[in-house]
Design a protein around this motif. Structure first.
Motif, PDB file in Angstrom:
ATOM      1  N   ASP A  96       0.826  -1.210   0.000  1.00 46.05           N
ATOM      2  CA  ASP A  96       0.000   0.000   0.000  1.00 46.05           C
ATOM      3  C   ASP A  96       0.861   1.262   0.000  1.00 46.05           C
ATOM      4  N   HIS A 124       0.909  -7.153  -7.601  1.00 49.18           N
ATOM      5  CA  HIS A 124       0.193  -6.616  -6.453  1.00 49.18           C
ATOM      6  C   HIS A 124       0.031  -5.102  -6.566  1.00 49.18           C
ATOM      7  N   ASN A 127      -2.409  -4.013  -9.300  1.00 46.69           N
ATOM      8  CA  ASN A 127      -3.780  -4.237  -8.841  1.00 46.69           C
ATOM      9  C   ASN A 127      -4.254  -3.089  -7.959  1.00 46.69           C
ATOM     10  N   LEU A 128      -3.403  -2.644  -7.050  1.00 46.18           N
ATOM     11  CA  LEU A 128      -3.773  -1.549  -6.151  1.00 46.18           C
ATOM     12  C   LEU A 128      -3.866  -0.214  -6.893  1.00 46.18           C
ATOM     13  N   ASN A 141      -3.909  -2.904   2.037  1.00 45.76           N
ATOM     14  CA  ASN A 141      -2.684  -3.680   1.860  1.00 45.76           C
ATOM     15  C   ASN A 141      -3.099  -5.114   1.564  1.00 45.76           C
ATOM     16  N   THR A 142      -2.506  -5.699   0.547  1.00 44.03           N
ATOM     17  CA  THR A 142      -2.889  -7.062   0.164  1.00 44.03           C
ATOM     18  C   THR A 142      -2.071  -8.121   0.894  1.00 44.03           C
ATOM     19  N   GLU A 143      -1.239  -7.681   1.841  1.00 40.64           N
ATOM     20  CA  GLU A 143      -0.496  -8.623   2.674  1.00 40.64           C
ATOM     21  C   GLU A 143      -1.212  -8.759   4.017  1.00 40.64           C
ATOM     22  N   LEU A 242      -9.988  -9.368  -0.331  1.00 42.57           N
ATOM     23  CA  LEU A 242      -9.041  -8.693  -1.211  1.00 42.57           C
ATOM     24  C   LEU A 242      -7.852  -8.104  -0.451  1.00 42.57           C
ATOM     25  N   GLY A 243      -8.099  -7.616   0.741  1.00 45.19           N
ATOM     26  CA  GLY A 243      -7.025  -6.972   1.499  1.00 45.19           C
ATOM     27  C   GLY A 243      -7.550  -6.456   2.824  1.00 45.19           C
TER      28      GLY A 243
END
Length: 449
Positions: A96, A124, A127-128, A141-143, A242-243
């Protein structure tokens, strides 16, 4: 640790170290936290910033860049670096944070940076980048830590340990099924305290707040604050995970939104950077001043109309500024409170009515009290009780109008789809000036002549 504020001594010390060797500079930098160095960067040239970033380990350099204020343009600093150093820093950043910085670059510059990353990292971030920066998708954040619903306690702990090696911090563990459909959340504390080898399905909390990727960032912040949670899941239309948006991102959002509202209420464009130069400030503020000048002519027209009254009772000119000034201040108070209420809550019709009624009452009481003070002043210094009555009525009426317009106008603008913080201040200033002069001079014409 105490909060750090920019200190001239620290700036001088760092600039002095920059004239020396890299070893001397490194010793000085070691005394400061990454966030403190980010603040000190505001006083350094681009070349000095680049030298410091190249000198520091990637872990610290990435933290400095992520902590830099948007107006300090961390994206420009990133572009200055050697591609290898730049890639290491971006890969060290949370997705992010990396997205926030890269999104400020031109499209060809974004492609250049993403092209040097691993396919997984680049995917990643791409995508964001597809989400609007002011939405949950742009913040998320996708983590994150996610475990399957039917894992046992032992397997869940093993899975959390495995995933946590790739994630710097996590506050909430998200639970999904085999189709990645969100099922709820579970705390690490509940897993550890659970007796035996229970399944996660027995520990999961399914009734939790969540947002979609297109949810406005202000609504995200409101939900995290309302439910007092450290992170909130972002789900698509199929309830797939998604996140997550974490509270530290929300703090930045609240700060930015508050700054934006303050600037708007003051008639300053949100596009003006706080650290920008005079050219940007003029371009941002002049259009609003011109609009305000136009509305000021309305108040001037009222004064011109009553020019014969002022000529006969010259002392009125002294009280005109008091009436108008008090009305403007009272309206600004009501406006600030109402705009803040609007930003925090989605007011119902009944709540909006009660808000206006409250400001009506406050305006009436404050107007009567301040009007009484000015009445006594006119009685003592001008020896004119009737003049005091005129001023009392004008002050009470104008503060009453100030309260109603200060609360009512932003509510009306919100209802018709206009940002209430943008135009409200100009409109209410016109109301208080026009009606303040009209009440004072009109009453004076009827009662004193």
């Amino acid at each position: 640790m105490q909060s750090y504020e920019l200190n001239k001594t620290d700036v001088t010390r760092l600039k002095s170290a920059l004239t020396g060797s890299d070893n001397q500079l490194a010793v000085i930098l070691d005394e400061y936290h990454a966030s403190e160095i980010a603040i000190l960067f505001e006083s350094l040239t681009k070349e000095d910033r680049q030298r410091i970033i190249n000198l520091l380990p990637v872990e610290i350099a990435s933290e400095i860049i992520s902590e830099m204020h948007e107006e300090a343009h961390p994206e420009e600093l990133l572009l200055q670096l050697h591609p290898d150093k730049r890639t290491e820093i971006v890969e060290e950043l949370d997705y992010d944070d990396a997205t926030d910085i890269i999104s400020q670059l031109e499209e060809h510059e974004q492609k250049e940076i993403l092209g040097d990353l691993s396919e997984d990292d680049a995917s990643h971030i791409r995508n964001l980048l597809s989400y609007d920066e002011d939405t949950a998708g742009g913040l998320m954040n996708t983590e994150f830590i996610r475990i399957h619903l039917h894992l046992t306690k032992k397997d869940a702990i093993d899975e959390i340990i495995r995933q946590s090696e790739e994630i710097e911090e996590f506050y909430t563990i998200f639970v999904i099924d085999h189709n990645n459909i969100f099922q709820g959340i579970v705390s690490l504390k509940d897993i550890i305290k659970a007796k035996g080898n229970v399944q996660i399905t027995e520990l999961v909390k399914s009734d939790v707040a969540w947002v979609s990727p297109d949810t406005d960032q202000e609504e995200v912040a409101r939900l995290i604050s309302q439910y007092n949670i450290t992170s909130i899941p972002v789900l698509d239309q199929q309830m797939r995970l998604l996140g997550r948006v974490t509270f530290d991102d929300v703090i930045d959002v609240l700060e930015d939104e508050n700054t934006e509202d303050i600037l708007k209420i003051s008639g300053v464009s949100e596009d003006e950077e706080l650290s920008g130069n005079w050219v940007e400030a003029v371009k941002s503020r002049l259009p609003w001043l011109i609009i305000n000048l136009g509305t000021a002519f309305l108040a001037s027209a009222v004064v011109r109309y009553f020019e014969p009254t002022i000529a006969k009772i010259a002392v009125l000119s002294a009280y005109m500024t008091i009436i108008a000034g008090m009305g403007g201040n009272a309206a600004t108070q009501a406006l600030a409170v109402t705009v803040r209420r609007i930003s925090l809550y989605d007011l119902t019709d009944n709540q909006a009515y009660r808000t206006v009624l409250k400001e009506f009452t406050v305006g009436l009481i404050n107007g009567a009290v301040t009007g009484l003070i000015v009445f006594i002043f006119a009685l003592v210094f001008d020896n004119n009780p009737l003049l005091g009555v005129v001023i009392f009525l004008a002050m009470t009426g104008n503060l009453l109008i100030a309260g109603v317009t200060g609360a009512g106008i932003p509510l009306i603008l919100k209802r018709v789809g206009i940002d209430p913080a943008i135009a409200s201040s100009i409109i209410i200033t016109t109301f208080t000036d026009v009606f303040g002069f009209l009440l004072l001079l009109g009453l004076a014409s009827k009662l004193l002549l």
